[in-house]
Design a protein around this motif. Structure first.
Motif, PDB file in Angstrom:
ATOM      1  N   ASP A  87       0.842  -1.197   0.000  1.00 36.21           N
ATOM      2  CA  ASP A  87       0.000   0.000   0.000  1.00 36.21           C
ATOM      3  C   ASP A  87       0.874   1.241   0.000  1.00 36.21           C
ATOM      4  O   ASP A  87       1.854   1.320   0.757  1.00 36.21           O
ATOM      5  CB  ASP A  87      -0.917   0.020   1.225  1.00 36.21           C
ATOM      6  CG  ASP A  87      -1.999  -1.042   1.145  1.00 36.21           C
ATOM      7  OD1 ASP A  87      -2.368  -1.401   0.016  1.00 36.21           O
ATOM      8  OD2 ASP A  87      -2.472  -1.500   2.200  1.00 36.21           O
ATOM      9  N   GLU A  88       0.514   2.186  -0.835  1.00 35.68           N
ATOM     10  CA  GLU A  88       1.275   3.437  -0.934  1.00 35.68           C
ATOM     11  C   GLU A  88       0.334   4.618  -0.753  1.00 35.68           C
ATOM     12  O   GLU A  88      -0.761   4.649  -1.316  1.00 35.68           O
ATOM     13  CB  GLU A  88       1.965   3.518  -2.289  1.00 35.68           C
ATOM     14  CG  GLU A  88       2.831   4.759  -2.468  1.00 35.68           C
ATOM     15  CD  GLU A  88       3.557   4.757  -3.801  1.00 35.68           C
ATOM     16  OE1 GLU A  88       4.784   4.590  -3.804  1.00 35.68           O
ATOM     17  OE2 GLU A  88       2.873   4.916  -4.843  1.00 35.68           O
ATOM     18  N   PHE A  89       0.740   5.590   0.046  1.00 39.20           N
ATOM     19  CA  PHE A  89      -0.038   6.803   0.272  1.00 39.20           C
ATOM     20  C   PHE A  89       0.191   7.714  -0.930  1.00 39.20           C
ATOM     21  O   PHE A  89       1.273   8.275  -1.097  1.00 39.20           O
ATOM     22  CB  PHE A  89       0.417   7.475   1.567  1.00 39.20           C
ATOM     23  CG  PHE A  89      -0.591   8.430   2.142  1.00 39.20           C
ATOM     24  CD1 PHE A  89      -1.920   8.066   2.310  1.00 39.20           C
ATOM     25  CD2 PHE A  89      -0.202   9.699   2.538  1.00 39.20           C
ATOM     26  CE1 PHE A  89      -2.839   8.945   2.859  1.00 39.20           C
ATOM     27  CE2 PHE A  89      -1.106  10.587   3.090  1.00 39.20           C
ATOM     28  CZ  PHE A  89      -2.435  10.200   3.242  1.00 39.20           C
ATOM     29  N   SER A  90      -0.815   7.856  -1.778  1.00 35.51           N
ATOM     30  CA  SER A  90      -0.588   8.454  -3.091  1.00 35.51           C
ATOM     31  C   SER A  90      -1.687   9.434  -3.487  1.00 35.51           C
ATOM     32  O   SER A  90      -2.837   9.327  -3.048  1.00 35.51           O
ATOM     33  CB  SER A  90      -0.498   7.330  -4.139  1.00 35.51           C
ATOM     34  OG  SER A  90      -0.494   7.847  -5.449  1.00 35.51           O
ATOM     35  N   GLU A  91      -1.301  10.389  -4.356  1.00 31.49           N
ATOM     36  CA  GLU A  91      -2.261  11.312  -4.958  1.00 31.49           C
ATOM     37  C   GLU A  91      -2.984  10.681  -6.144  1.00 31.49           C
ATOM     38  O   GLU A  91      -3.953  11.239  -6.655  1.00 31.49           O
ATOM     39  CB  GLU A  91      -1.540  12.576  -5.450  1.00 31.49           C
ATOM     40  CG  GLU A  91      -0.881  13.401  -4.367  1.00 31.49           C
ATOM     41  CD  GLU A  91      -0.088  14.572  -4.924  1.00 31.49           C
ATOM     42  OE1 GLU A  91       0.099  14.614  -6.170  1.00 31.49           O
ATOM     43  OE2 GLU A  91       0.357  15.427  -4.150  1.00 31.49           O
ATOM     44  N   ASP A  92      -2.505   9.529  -6.582  1.00 28.59           N
ATOM     45  CA  ASP A  92      -3.025   8.900  -7.791  1.00 28.59           C
ATOM     46  C   ASP A  92      -4.331   8.161  -7.489  1.00 28.59           C
ATOM     47  O   ASP A  92      -4.395   6.929  -7.512  1.00 28.59           O
ATOM     48  CB  ASP A  92      -1.987   7.952  -8.384  1.00 28.59           C
ATOM     49  CG  ASP A  92      -2.331   7.541  -9.807  1.00 28.59           C
ATOM     50  OD1 ASP A  92      -3.191   8.190 -10.411  1.00 28.59           O
ATOM     51  OD2 ASP A  92      -1.727   6.566 -10.299  1.00 28.59           O
ATOM     52  N   ILE A  93      -5.372   8.940  -7.210  1.00 30.44           N
ATOM     53  CA  ILE A  93      -6.681   8.383  -6.867  1.00 30.44           C
ATOM     54  C   ILE A  93      -7.727   8.934  -7.845  1.00 30.44           C
ATOM     55  O   ILE A  93      -7.468   9.899  -8.570  1.00 30.44           O
ATOM     56  CB  ILE A  93      -7.078   8.717  -5.412  1.00 30.44           C
ATOM     57  CG1 ILE A  93      -7.153  10.234  -5.220  1.00 30.44           C
ATOM     58  CG2 ILE A  93      -6.085   8.097  -4.439  1.00 30.44           C
ATOM     59  CD1 ILE A  93      -7.692  10.644  -3.869  1.00 30.44           C
ATOM     60  N   ILE A 117      -9.912  12.388 -12.181  1.00 30.77           N
ATOM     61  CA  ILE A 117     -11.023  13.055 -12.874  1.00 30.77           C
ATOM     62  C   ILE A 117     -10.691  14.515 -13.137  1.00 30.77           C
ATOM     63  O   ILE A 117     -10.930  15.043 -14.241  1.00 30.77           O
ATOM     64  CB  ILE A 117     -12.320  12.941 -12.051  1.00 30.77           C
ATOM     65  CG1 ILE A 117     -12.849  11.495 -12.098  1.00 30.77           C
ATOM     66  CG2 ILE A 117     -13.383  13.908 -12.565  1.00 30.77           C
ATOM     67  CD1 ILE A 117     -14.077  11.261 -11.239  1.00 30.77           C
ATOM     68  N   ILE A 118     -10.125  15.199 -12.133  1.00 31.48           N
ATOM     69  CA  ILE A 118      -9.781  16.609 -12.328  1.00 31.48           C
ATOM     70  C   ILE A 118      -8.709  16.756 -13.397  1.00 31.48           C
ATOM     71  O   ILE A 118      -8.805  17.625 -14.280  1.00 31.48           O
ATOM     72  CB  ILE A 118      -9.318  17.235 -10.998  1.00 31.48           C
ATOM     73  CG1 ILE A 118     -10.483  17.290  -9.999  1.00 31.48           C
ATOM     74  CG2 ILE A 118      -8.773  18.648 -11.235  1.00 31.48           C
ATOM     75  CD1 ILE A 118     -10.108  17.818  -8.634  1.00 31.48           C
ATOM     76  N   LYS A 119      -7.694  15.887 -13.368  1.00 27.00           N
ATOM     77  CA  LYS A 119      -6.635  15.965 -14.383  1.00 27.00           C
ATOM     78  C   LYS A 119      -7.205  15.712 -15.772  1.00 27.00           C
ATOM     79  O   LYS A 119      -6.900  16.443 -16.729  1.00 27.00           O
ATOM     80  CB  LYS A 119      -5.531  14.958 -14.083  1.00 27.00           C
ATOM     81  CG  LYS A 119      -4.374  15.035 -15.082  1.00 27.00           C
ATOM     82  CD  LYS A 119      -3.259  14.066 -14.755  1.00 27.00           C
ATOM     83  CE  LYS A 119      -2.111  14.213 -15.751  1.00 27.00           C
ATOM     84  NZ  LYS A 119      -0.998  13.262 -15.443  1.00 27.00           N
ATOM     85  N   ALA A 120      -8.031  14.681 -15.899  1.00 30.73           N
ATOM     86  CA  ALA A 120      -8.631  14.372 -17.201  1.00 30.73           C
ATOM     87  C   ALA A 120      -9.498  15.529 -17.693  1.00 30.73           C
ATOM     88  O   ALA A 120      -9.539  15.830 -18.894  1.00 30.73           O
ATOM     89  CB  ALA A 120      -9.447  13.089 -17.104  1.00 30.73           C
ATOM     90  N   GLU A 144       1.926  13.532 -10.708  1.00 36.01           N
ATOM     91  CA  GLU A 144       1.959  12.202 -10.092  1.00 36.01           C
ATOM     92  C   GLU A 144       0.626  11.467 -10.232  1.00 36.01           C
ATOM     93  O   GLU A 144       0.458  10.381  -9.661  1.00 36.01           O
ATOM     94  CB  GLU A 144       2.309  12.328  -8.604  1.00 36.01           C
ATOM     95  CG  GLU A 144       3.644  13.001  -8.323  1.00 36.01           C
ATOM     96  CD  GLU A 144       4.794  12.246  -8.958  1.00 36.01           C
ATOM     97  OE1 GLU A 144       4.778  10.987  -8.888  1.00 36.01           O
ATOM     98  OE2 GLU A 144       5.693  12.898  -9.533  1.00 36.01           O
ATOM     99  N   VAL A 145      -0.293  12.052 -10.978  1.00 37.44           N
ATOM    100  CA  VAL A 145      -1.627  11.467 -11.149  1.00 37.44           C
ATOM    101  C   VAL A 145      -1.731  10.831 -12.532  1.00 37.44           C
ATOM    102  O   VAL A 145      -1.313  11.429 -13.529  1.00 37.44           O
ATOM    103  CB  VAL A 145      -2.726  12.545 -10.977  1.00 37.44           C
ATOM    104  CG1 VAL A 145      -4.111  11.953 -11.197  1.00 37.44           C
ATOM    105  CG2 VAL A 145      -2.623  13.187  -9.595  1.00 37.44           C
ATOM    106  N   SER A 146      -2.274   9.629 -12.607  1.00 34.74           N
ATOM    107  CA  SER A 146      -2.381   8.910 -13.873  1.00 34.74           C
ATOM    108  C   SER A 146      -3.376   9.569 -14.816  1.00 34.74           C
ATOM    109  O   SER A 146      -4.337  10.218 -14.390  1.00 34.74           O
ATOM    110  CB  SER A 146      -2.818   7.455 -13.628  1.00 34.74           C
ATOM    111  OG  SER A 146      -1.887   6.777 -12.832  1.00 34.74           O
ATOM    112  N   ASP A 147      -3.138   9.379 -16.105  1.00 34.98           N
ATOM    113  CA  ASP A 147      -4.076   9.843 -17.129  1.00 34.98           C
ATOM    114  C   ASP A 147      -5.163   8.794 -17.316  1.00 34.98           C
ATOM    115  O   ASP A 147      -4.876   7.599 -17.414  1.00 34.98           O
ATOM    116  CB  ASP A 147      -3.356  10.068 -18.462  1.00 34.98           C
ATOM    117  CG  ASP A 147      -2.383  11.230 -18.398  1.00 34.98           C
ATOM    118  OD1 ASP A 147      -2.815  12.329 -18.007  1.00 34.98           O
ATOM    119  OD2 ASP A 147      -1.199  11.038 -18.733  1.00 34.98           O
ATOM    120  N   ILE A 148      -6.393   9.237 -17.366  1.00 35.08           N
ATOM    121  CA  ILE A 148      -7.508   8.336 -17.635  1.00 35.08           C
ATOM    122  C   ILE A 148      -8.369   8.951 -18.741  1.00 35.08           C
ATOM    123  O   ILE A 148      -8.304  10.153 -18.996  1.00 35.08           O
ATOM    124  CB  ILE A 148      -8.387   8.085 -16.384  1.00 35.08           C
ATOM    125  CG1 ILE A 148      -8.956   9.400 -15.836  1.00 35.08           C
ATOM    126  CG2 ILE A 148      -7.600   7.333 -15.325  1.00 35.08           C
ATOM    127  CD1 ILE A 148      -9.935   9.207 -14.692  1.00 35.08           C
TER     128      ILE A 148
END
Length: 348
Positions: A98-104, A109-112, A140-144
């Protein structure tokens, strides 16, 4: 939908202000004095202010499950995956931790949305550049891929509730732009507009009475008044708004449709929508009232351009049932006056 889709932009802003307390923050104050040509510009302006507020407060983080091939042992070792991926050849193991991450999802949704808006010709160039400038904060946030299903997976709690307003506006603006770009979606856009404004209408009416009156305002579930306690498969009776004062209780159900009354044939007499009337009558009759309590019901429609609009009060089995319509196209002071008057009719 005729008139409901043309609610003045200023009134949509006021409805948002009541439905979302966030708009009362100082950062948003100037929006209330500006004039917008269309609702897209209003939504875009809200995001241009609200997203930096989220960034300054720090993007929310949550623990997410990570699976990777590594030479460092951490978390749990997945032997089966290590063998299947031939990780052992490179002297690595597949580990899960488990990693404490911004990638949620919320940040995704905001990045997309930012990516989508920064390339949309429907947004003015200055605003597109502004949205593009926010993207480095989401490195650090994935693209969706943006689609209308994303919001179905969103869940809120005490830690992330500050995101709700911005996420909802992201959805409003995305749907507004997406459905406008393809003419085959015209009917779908009408349905989406009605659904979106219906939810906003309900939130607005609830928040208005909560803020502007001294009624006790709630939205409880009503339990079926069964004789033997057996309630399996009975539908949930979830109220929109319940107003209480003294020994009186008014159950309000908001309705936002393109047509508020029905006719069996062209030129025939307009009638109430039976399902809606049955619904409010069922709510009133199943309310667990005290011996001296007086319970009434109100169907509150958003008015359309149709000539015949509901404006009736019935006394059914000792209960007062009102069926009324609210004109959202009038000046906002008129909207407030009507809401006060409709409630007073019952509580006077």
């Amino acid at each position: 939908m005729e008139r409901n889709s043309n609610i003045p932009i200023r009134n949509i802003y006021y409805m948002l202000s009541y439905a979302y307390q966030t708009l009362n923050l100082s950062e948003y104050k100037h929006i209330g004095t500006e004039r917008f040509e269309n609702v897209k510009d209003l939504y875009a302006e809200i995001l241009s202010i609200g997203i930096p507020v989220l960034i300054r407060g720090g993007l929310i983080k949550e623990y997410v499950c990570v699976e990777e091939s590594s030479t460092v042992i951490k978390g749990k070792i997945d032997i089966n995956s290590s063998v299947k991926k031939n990780a052992l050849v490179d002297k690595k193991l597949v580990v899960i931790y488990d990693e404490f991450s911004e990638d949620i999802l919320l940040n995704q949704i905001i990045k997309a949305t930012l990516v989508f808006l920064s390339h949309s010709a429907k947004i003015i160039q200055k605003t597109r550049r502004l949205f593009y400038g926010f993207l480095p904060y989401f490195a650090e946030v994935s693209d969706i891929e943006m689609n209308r299903q994303l919001w179905k997976n969103v869940q809120y709690n005490r830690q992330n509730i500050r995101y709700q307003f911005i996420i909802d506006v992201c959805r409003y603006l995305f749907e507004e732009l997406l459905l406008e770009e393809n003419s085959t979606y015209l009917f779908t856009k009408q349905v989406q507009d009605e659904q979106r404004l219906s939810a906003l209408y309900e939130k607005f009416i609830y928040s208005f009475f909560k803020r502007e009156t001294d009624y006790l305002v709630s939205r409880p579930q009503i339990h079926w008044n069964v004789d033997d306690g057996f309630i399996e498969a009975l539908p949930i009776m979830q109220t929109d708004i319940v107003l209480q004062k003294g020994n009186k209780t008014l159950i309000v159900d908001t309705k936002f449709y393109s047509e508020n009354m029905v006719t069996r044939f062209e030129g025939g007499a307009s009638k109430q929508k039976s399902n809606n009337l049955y619904q409010i009558f069922t709510y009133v009759n199943n309310w667990n009232k005290k011996s001296t309590e007086i319970v009434g019901g109100m169907l509150l429609y958003a008015r359309t351009t149709t000539l015949n609009q509901p404006h009736h009060t019935y006394n059914i089995k000792g209960n007062k049932i009102s069926v009324l319509s609210l004109d959202l196209n009038q000046d906002f002071n008129g909207i407030k006056a009507d809401l006060f008057a409709y409630a007073i009719q019952f509580f006077k």
